[in-house]
Design a protein around this motif. Structure first.
Motif, PDB file in Angstrom:
ATOM      1  N   THR A  16       0.824  -1.206   0.000  1.00 11.87           N
ATOM      2  CA  THR A  16       0.000   0.000   0.000  1.00 11.87           C
ATOM      3  C   THR A  16       0.858   1.256   0.000  1.00 11.87           C
ATOM      4  O   THR A  16       1.941   1.292   0.595  1.00 11.87           O
ATOM      5  N   ASP A  72      -1.137   4.125   0.473  1.00 17.20           N
ATOM      6  CA  ASP A  72      -2.101   5.014   1.114  1.00 17.20           C
ATOM      7  C   ASP A  72      -1.472   5.574   2.394  1.00 17.20           C
ATOM      8  O   ASP A  72      -1.167   4.822   3.331  1.00 17.20           O
ATOM      9  N   THR A  88      -2.996   4.775   5.898  1.00 17.08           N
ATOM     10  CA  THR A  88      -2.795   3.379   6.286  1.00 17.08           C
ATOM     11  C   THR A  88      -1.344   3.121   6.683  1.00 17.08           C
ATOM     12  O   THR A  88      -1.062   2.478   7.697  1.00 17.08           O
TER      13      THR A  88
END
Length: 431
Positions: free
Chosen positions: A396, A398, A401
């Motif tokens: 990820t 993001d 996150t």
């Protein structure tokens, strides 16, 4: 109440003299709303009027040399709180109190505990920590922040802009107030300032952190502070340090209390992710190496955190890679069960308890001022040769996150430091 002026006056000072009863008298500099001019709070500063001219920087340098820094730091902190309580500052105005990151967070004497408890209930306190402590005492600083959050106090990061490498740690500090160093406010902007301001503005936009400019002494400084996004400021343009007024303003510096995050693991944060998939270790190794290489190539050095399940997976080759990362990055943390030796020179190493659910996970997390990436995986424990072991995993980018996963690892590092279980002493990781 750390030093905030250039070193001057005597080269040394008598610590017993300046720590004597009545010698330390706190002074308070107003913090103002740059738009309205209203006073919203005060920063407490150390002064010794009865002993002659004692420069605060000299006093703290001497205390550090004599191994008495914590003693002086606590004396200044308690004097600041007592002065605010005696003048009934209240909890509308905000009191900024400086603290050395290496000092203990909990008061040791019963009198100090009583005073701190009174301040917790009657004052609105923001604990001010220096940007430099992010690099010299990162784990201790995170421990201090957790304690302050537990008391309902805010966090200000002071002198931001002195060292751009510390900007990668902003997401883990999550300061309520970012104080721009006076060098940003008073000097002609250049590439260094632009790099710093870009990271600060990005962080403030993401988190709602308040920007406060230090060293505002002229109208030009004020103009530059406003252009940098500062909403609040302090400096001789608004007022010099002095006694607290008898009647305080009702203007308020806004900050939102941020409670300490509950313990979790990186995989628990993403277990419901729609892009969760299964892969073998040989694939994940290639992906984790790519994330590590990316960390080495970033123009703004990132924080790197890694959890390796158990010490057996920390091979000599892996240790060498992370030793290189520790040289290039402001903070590198390595966690695994059964660590009996440092995982990499210059990094922070924590041996996990065998019962910690993190032992079943593998994570490589990179957080920079403008970049975030993570491999987060859980061992399916279904047997087979090592390189064919299967994991549920996500890759990820993001930021929310990645930062949350990083904080879950940082929380374990903070707990280890607080409990005295960290394997290696905290050093300046860029020395």
């Amino acid at each position: 109440m750390a030093a905030r002026v250039p070193v001057g006056g005597r080269r040394g000072c008598d610590l017993d003299e300046i720590l004597a009863a009545g010698a330390l008298v706190p002074s308070y500099q107003p913090l103002v709303d740059l738009e309205s001019g209203a006073v919203v709070g005060y920063e407490a500063l150390a002064r010794w009027p009865v002993t002659g001219r004692v420069d605060p920087a000299t006093a703290f340098t001497e205390a550090r040399a004599q191994g008495r820094l914590e003693e002086l730091d606590w004396a200044c902190r308690l004097a600041a709180l007592r002065g605010a309580l005696d003048t009934s500052l209240g909890n509308e105005q905000t009191l900024f109190v400086n603290m050395e990151a290496s000092s203990s967070v909990a008061p040791r004497s019963s009198a100090a505990r009583t005073l701190v408890d009174e301040a917790i209930h009657k004052l609105r306190v923001v604990l001010e920590l220096t940007e430099n402590s992010l690099l010299t005492h990162p784990s201790e600083l995170l421990r201090t922040i957790r304690w302050a959050r537990e008391q309902g106090w805010g966090i200000a990061l002071d002198d931001v802009g002195v060292n751009p490498d510390s900007l990668a740690l902003l997401p883990f500090v999550a300061p309520d107030v970012i104080k721009l160093d006076l060098s940003l406010v008073q000097q002609t902007p250049g590439p260094h300032q632009a790099r710093t301001i870009a990271a600060i503005l990005a962080h403030a936009e993401r988190t709602g952190a308040v920007i406060l400019a230090e060293g505002v002494e002229t109208h030009d400084h004020l103009e530059q502070a406003l252009a940098y996004g500062a909403r609040y400021g302090q400096g001789w343009f608004f007022g010099r340090p002095g006694p607290l007024p008898e009647a305080a303003s009702t203007a308020r510096l806004p900050f939102t209390e941020r409670p300490a995050e509950p313990p979790t693991t990186p995989f628990e944060l993403i277990r419901e992710a729609k892009d969760l998939r299964v892969g073998r270790k040989k694939l994940l190794l290639a992906m984790s190496h790519q994330i590590e290489r990316q960390a080495m190539s970033l123009g703004d050095p990132p924080v790197v955190l890694a959890a390796f399940q158990t010490a057996e997976w920390l091979t000599p080759r892996t240790s060498r890679r992370y030793a290189c990362l520790a040289v290039a990055c402001p903070f590198v943390g390595v966690l695994a069960a059964g660590l009996t030796r440092p995982a990499c020179p210059g990094g922070c190493h924590v041996s996990l308890a065998a019962s910690d659910p993190l032992v079943g996970e593998w994570a490589v997390i990179v957080v920079g001022p403008h970049y975030a990436s993570a491999l987060i995986a859980r061992d399916l424990a279904d047997g087979g040769p090592d390189r064919d072991r299967r994991f549920e995993f996500v890759i990820t980018h993001d930021r929310e996150t990645v930062v949350s996963a990083g904080r879950s690892l940082m929380g374990r590092i903070t707990d280890a430091v607080r409990g005295g279980d960290q394997m290696s002493p905290e050093l300046d990781l860029r020395a």
